[in-house]
Design a protein around this motif. Structure first.
Motif, PDB file in Angstrom:
ATOM      1  N   LEU A  93     -48.893  44.005 -45.942  1.00 25.35           N
ATOM      2  CA  LEU A  93     -48.695  43.497 -44.581  1.00 25.35           C
ATOM      3  C   LEU A  93     -48.564  41.972 -44.552  1.00 25.35           C
ATOM      4  O   LEU A  93     -48.118  41.408 -43.542  1.00 25.35           O
ATOM      5  CB  LEU A  93     -49.864  43.909 -43.678  1.00 25.35           C
ATOM      6  N   THR A  94     -48.929  41.310 -45.639  1.00 26.46           N
ATOM      7  CA  THR A  94     -48.934  39.851 -45.681  1.00 26.46           C
ATOM      8  C   THR A  94     -47.553  39.285 -45.355  1.00 26.46           C
ATOM      9  O   THR A  94     -46.544  39.661 -45.961  1.00 26.46           O
ATOM     10  CB  THR A  94     -49.373  39.356 -47.072  1.00 26.46           C
ATOM     11  N   GLY A  95     -47.527  38.392 -44.386  1.00 28.49           N
ATOM     12  CA  GLY A  95     -46.277  37.758 -43.972  1.00 28.49           C
ATOM     13  C   GLY A  95     -45.521  38.511 -42.902  1.00 28.49           C
ATOM     14  O   GLY A  95     -44.591  37.955 -42.300  1.00 28.49           O
ATOM     15  N   MET A  96     -45.901  39.764 -42.623  1.00 25.18           N
ATOM     16  CA  MET A  96     -45.250  40.532 -41.559  1.00 25.18           C
ATOM     17  C   MET A  96     -45.804  40.115 -40.206  1.00 25.18           C
ATOM     18  O   MET A  96     -46.971  39.738 -40.096  1.00 25.18           O
ATOM     19  CB  MET A  96     -45.489  42.031 -41.750  1.00 25.18           C
ATOM     20  N   THR A  97     -44.993  40.188 -39.178  1.00 28.44           N
ATOM     21  CA  THR A  97     -45.527  39.956 -37.844  1.00 28.44           C
ATOM     22  C   THR A  97     -46.381  41.153 -37.451  1.00 28.44           C
ATOM     23  O   THR A  97     -46.144  42.288 -37.895  1.00 28.44           O
ATOM     24  CB  THR A  97     -44.421  39.762 -36.795  1.00 28.44           C
ATOM     25  N   LYS A  98     -47.352  40.894 -36.618  1.00 29.14           N
ATOM     26  CA  LYS A  98     -48.218  41.984 -36.173  1.00 29.14           C
ATOM     27  C   LYS A  98     -47.441  42.968 -35.304  1.00 29.14           C
ATOM     28  O   LYS A  98     -47.695  44.182 -35.343  1.00 29.14           O
ATOM     29  CB  LYS A  98     -49.434  41.407 -35.446  1.00 29.14           C
ATOM     30  N   ALA A  99     -46.470  42.466 -34.560  1.00 30.96           N
ATOM     31  CA  ALA A  99     -45.652  43.355 -33.733  1.00 30.96           C
ATOM     32  C   ALA A  99     -44.841  44.306 -34.605  1.00 30.96           C
ATOM     33  O   ALA A  99     -44.756  45.515 -34.326  1.00 30.96           O
ATOM     34  CB  ALA A  99     -44.730  42.531 -32.841  1.00 30.96           C
ATOM     35  N   ALA A 100     -44.251  43.795 -35.690  1.00 30.15           N
ATOM     36  CA  ALA A 100     -43.463  44.646 -36.581  1.00 30.15           C
ATOM     37  C   ALA A 100     -44.352  45.646 -37.306  1.00 30.15           C
ATOM     38  O   ALA A 100     -43.965  46.808 -37.507  1.00 30.15           O
ATOM     39  CB  ALA A 100     -42.705  43.784 -37.588  1.00 30.15           C
ATOM     40  N   SER A 101     -45.541  45.207 -37.694  1.00 31.78           N
ATOM     41  CA  SER A 101     -46.474  46.108 -38.370  1.00 31.78           C
ATOM     42  C   SER A 101     -46.904  47.235 -37.450  1.00 31.78           C
ATOM     43  O   SER A 101     -46.972  48.400 -37.865  1.00 31.78           O
ATOM     44  CB  SER A 101     -47.707  45.325 -38.839  1.00 31.78           C
ATOM     45  N   LEU A 102     -47.188  46.908 -36.201  1.00 29.55           N
ATOM     46  CA  LEU A 102     -47.584  47.924 -35.229  1.00 29.55           C
ATOM     47  C   LEU A 102     -46.461  48.942 -35.030  1.00 29.55           C
ATOM     48  O   LEU A 102     -46.703  50.154 -34.990  1.00 29.55           O
ATOM     49  CB  LEU A 102     -47.950  47.262 -33.901  1.00 29.55           C
ATOM     50  N   ALA A 103     -45.237  48.462 -34.933  1.00 29.87           N
ATOM     51  CA  ALA A 103     -44.100  49.358 -34.741  1.00 29.87           C
ATOM     52  C   ALA A 103     -43.907  50.282 -35.936  1.00 29.87           C
ATOM     53  O   ALA A 103     -43.566  51.464 -35.780  1.00 29.87           O
ATOM     54  CB  ALA A 103     -42.834  48.547 -34.487  1.00 29.87           C
ATOM     55  N   ALA A 104     -44.142  49.749 -37.155  1.00 31.77           N
ATOM     56  CA  ALA A 104     -43.937  50.537 -38.367  1.00 31.77           C
ATOM     57  C   ALA A 104     -45.068  51.532 -38.606  1.00 31.77           C
ATOM     58  O   ALA A 104     -44.831  52.646 -39.086  1.00 31.77           O
ATOM     59  CB  ALA A 104     -43.795  49.601 -39.567  1.00 31.77           C
ATOM     60  N   LEU A 105     -46.290  51.146 -38.270  1.00 36.99           N
ATOM     61  CA  LEU A 105     -47.465  51.956 -38.611  1.00 36.99           C
ATOM     62  C   LEU A 105     -47.876  52.921 -37.504  1.00 36.99           C
ATOM     63  O   LEU A 105     -48.464  53.969 -37.787  1.00 36.99           O
ATOM     64  CB  LEU A 105     -48.650  51.039 -38.943  1.00 36.99           C
ATOM     65  N   GLY A 106     -47.615  52.564 -36.269  1.00 39.02           N
ATOM     66  CA  GLY A 106     -48.144  53.329 -35.145  1.00 39.02           C
ATOM     67  C   GLY A 106     -49.531  52.839 -34.771  1.00 39.02           C
ATOM     68  O   GLY A 106     -50.225  52.207 -35.570  1.00 39.02           O
ATOM     69  N   ASP A 107     -49.931  53.117 -33.548  1.00 35.49           N
ATOM     70  CA  ASP A 107     -51.179  52.574 -33.010  1.00 35.49           C
ATOM     71  C   ASP A 107     -52.398  52.930 -33.850  1.00 35.49           C
ATOM     72  O   ASP A 107     -53.215  52.061 -34.188  1.00 35.49           O
ATOM     73  CB  ASP A 107     -51.400  53.070 -31.575  1.00 35.49           C
ATOM     74  N   ALA A 108     -52.555  54.202 -34.191  1.00 33.27           N
ATOM     75  CA  ALA A 108     -53.779  54.658 -34.852  1.00 33.27           C
ATOM     76  C   ALA A 108     -53.924  54.048 -36.243  1.00 33.27           C
ATOM     77  O   ALA A 108     -55.001  53.551 -36.614  1.00 33.27           O
ATOM     78  CB  ALA A 108     -53.798  56.185 -34.938  1.00 33.27           C
ATOM     79  N   GLU A 109     -52.847  54.059 -37.041  1.00 37.82           N
ATOM     80  CA  GLU A 109     -52.932  53.525 -38.407  1.00 37.82           C
ATOM     81  C   GLU A 109     -53.064  52.002 -38.391  1.00 37.82           C
ATOM     82  O   GLU A 109     -53.806  51.423 -39.200  1.00 37.82           O
ATOM     83  CB  GLU A 109     -51.706  53.950 -39.213  1.00 37.82           C
ATOM     84  N   TYR A 110     -52.367  51.373 -37.476  1.00 32.39           N
ATOM     85  CA  TYR A 110     -52.476  49.907 -37.340  1.00 32.39           C
ATOM     86  C   TYR A 110     -53.915  49.520 -37.033  1.00 32.39           C
ATOM     87  O   TYR A 110     -54.480  48.607 -37.656  1.00 32.39           O
ATOM     88  CB  TYR A 110     -51.550  49.450 -36.222  1.00 32.39           C
ATOM     89  N   LEU A 111     -54.532  50.218 -36.110  1.00 29.72           N
ATOM     90  CA  LEU A 111     -55.920  49.932 -35.749  1.00 29.72           C
ATOM     91  C   LEU A 111     -56.859  50.217 -36.916  1.00 29.72           C
ATOM     92  O   LEU A 111     -57.780  49.437 -37.185  1.00 29.72           O
ATOM     93  CB  LEU A 111     -56.319  50.768 -34.536  1.00 29.72           C
ATOM     94  N   ARG A 112     -56.616  51.298 -37.631  1.00 29.25           N
ATOM     95  CA  ARG A 112     -57.480  51.639 -38.766  1.00 29.25           C
ATOM     96  C   ARG A 112     -57.418  50.570 -39.851  1.00 29.25           C
ATOM     97  O   ARG A 112     -58.453  50.145 -40.377  1.00 29.25           O
ATOM     98  CB  ARG A 112     -57.063  52.990 -39.351  1.00 29.25           C
ATOM     99  N   LEU A 113     -56.231  50.111 -40.173  1.00 29.42           N
ATOM    100  CA  LEU A 113     -56.085  49.120 -41.236  1.00 29.42           C
ATOM    101  C   LEU A 113     -56.650  47.766 -40.831  1.00 29.42           C
ATOM    102  O   LEU A 113     -57.202  47.044 -41.667  1.00 29.42           O
ATOM    103  CB  LEU A 113     -54.614  48.971 -41.623  1.00 29.42           C
ATOM    104  N   ARG A 114     -56.540  47.418 -39.559  1.00 34.19           N
ATOM    105  CA  ARG A 114     -56.986  46.103 -39.109  1.00 34.19           C
ATOM    106  C   ARG A 114     -58.478  46.045 -38.814  1.00 34.19           C
ATOM    107  O   ARG A 114     -59.135  45.062 -39.129  1.00 34.19           O
ATOM    108  CB  ARG A 114     -56.236  45.681 -37.834  1.00 34.19           C
ATOM    109  N   ARG A 115     -59.017  47.109 -38.200  1.00 31.28           N
ATOM    110  CA  ARG A 115     -60.331  46.973 -37.592  1.00 31.28           C
ATOM    111  C   ARG A 115     -61.417  47.838 -38.209  1.00 31.28           C
ATOM    112  O   ARG A 115     -62.595  47.622 -37.935  1.00 31.28           O
ATOM    113  CB  ARG A 115     -60.243  47.293 -36.096  1.00 31.28           C
ATOM    114  N   SER A 116     -61.056  48.816 -39.028  1.00 28.38           N
ATOM    115  CA  SER A 116     -62.095  49.662 -39.614  1.00 28.38           C
ATOM    116  C   SER A 116     -62.688  48.991 -40.853  1.00 28.38           C
ATOM    117  O   SER A 116     -62.118  48.052 -41.411  1.00 28.38           O
ATOM    118  CB  SER A 116     -61.532  51.039 -39.994  1.00 28.38           C
TER     119      SER A 116
END
Length: 247
Positions: A93-116
């Motif tokens: 994910l390094t260097g990716m925008t958070k918006a692009a990462s969210l779009a690619a991963l979906g809400d649940a996986e994005y939240l899991r990778l960032r906050r769990s």
């Protein structure tokens, strides 16, 4: 003399401004970030919280923040860079925008990778990782300092000895220690200080440039739980961080 521990997330960086996953990329502060750090230094002076020593990460946005605070306070404060305080490596994910990462991963996986605690992004590509290892801020550090990806639990594991072996003894000896680091390395430090649950950890957001103060107890721990911001407006800033998706 009563010691204290102050946590300070570096000022706004160019990557914060751009909304990208920064991790171990060695980016600069913005002009606004420098202004906020100078305000943080003035807050420390007004509250008579003058560091005896400063620990920073090895990344220049933290080192520069520490230098600006020292300049505002008008003191040559002993400063040590400690790689364990570096930001979490967000892997691919390094260097990716958070918006692009969210779009690619979906809400649940994005939240899991960032906050769990245990979510771990895919490893950084080998070529990018080798380039990162050769950067001035990371060159010569042990292999453990530059993994190809990290979970938040990995950051807690490397932070805990810093708290136990360096910070708590210094504060107990009556010294005031300023730790200048990053959103996730400081969240990890808070997790160790306050024994945060998974739910509490997921809700913790630390704004840039806002000093968070802990005082020692007679039992060798730190208080209050969650720390105390020197600027009450920091709570609003933390809410803005949460609204943007978290630290």
């Amino acid at each position: 003399m009563t010691g204290a521990l102050v946590l300070l997330r570096h000022g706004e960086s160019t990557a914060n401004q751009a909304g990208t996953f920064t991790g171990l990329l060695d980016v600069l502060l913005t002009a606004r970030g420098e202004e906020h750090v100078e305000q943080a230094g003035r807050l420390l002076a007004v509250h008579h919280v003058i560091p005896d020593l400063i620990l920073t990460s090895t990344l220049q946005r933290a080192v520069h923040t520490a230098d600006l605070v020292s300049d505002v306070l008008g003191r040559d404060i002993p400063t040590t860079a400690v790689w364990e305080l570096n930001e979490r490596n967000f892997g691919a994910l390094t260097g990716m925008t958070k918006a692009a990462s969210l779009a690619a991963l979906g809400d649940a996986e994005y939240l899991r990778l960032r906050r769990s605690r245990d979510g771990r992004p895919a490893p950084m590509p080998l070529r990018q990782w080798l380039t990162l290892r050769r950067s001035p801020a990371l060159r010569g550090l042990p292999r453990a300092a530059v993994r190809r990806t990290q979970s938040f639990a990995d950051v807690i594991t490397r932070i805990r000895p810093v708290l136990r072996d360096r910070l708590l003894p210094a504060v107990a000896a009556g010294r005031t220690v300023l730790v200048v680091a990053h959103g996730n390395s400081l969240r990890a430090l808070c997790a160790c200080i306050d024994d945060l649950s998974d739910a509490e950890l997921a809700e913790l957001n630390l704004p840039t440039g806002q000093p968070l103060l802990y005082r020692p107890t007679g039992a060798g721990s730190l208080q209050p739980r969650g720390g105390e911001y020197l600027d009450p407006a920091a709570h609003h800033a933390a809410a803005l961080v949460a609204a943007e998706g978290g630290t």
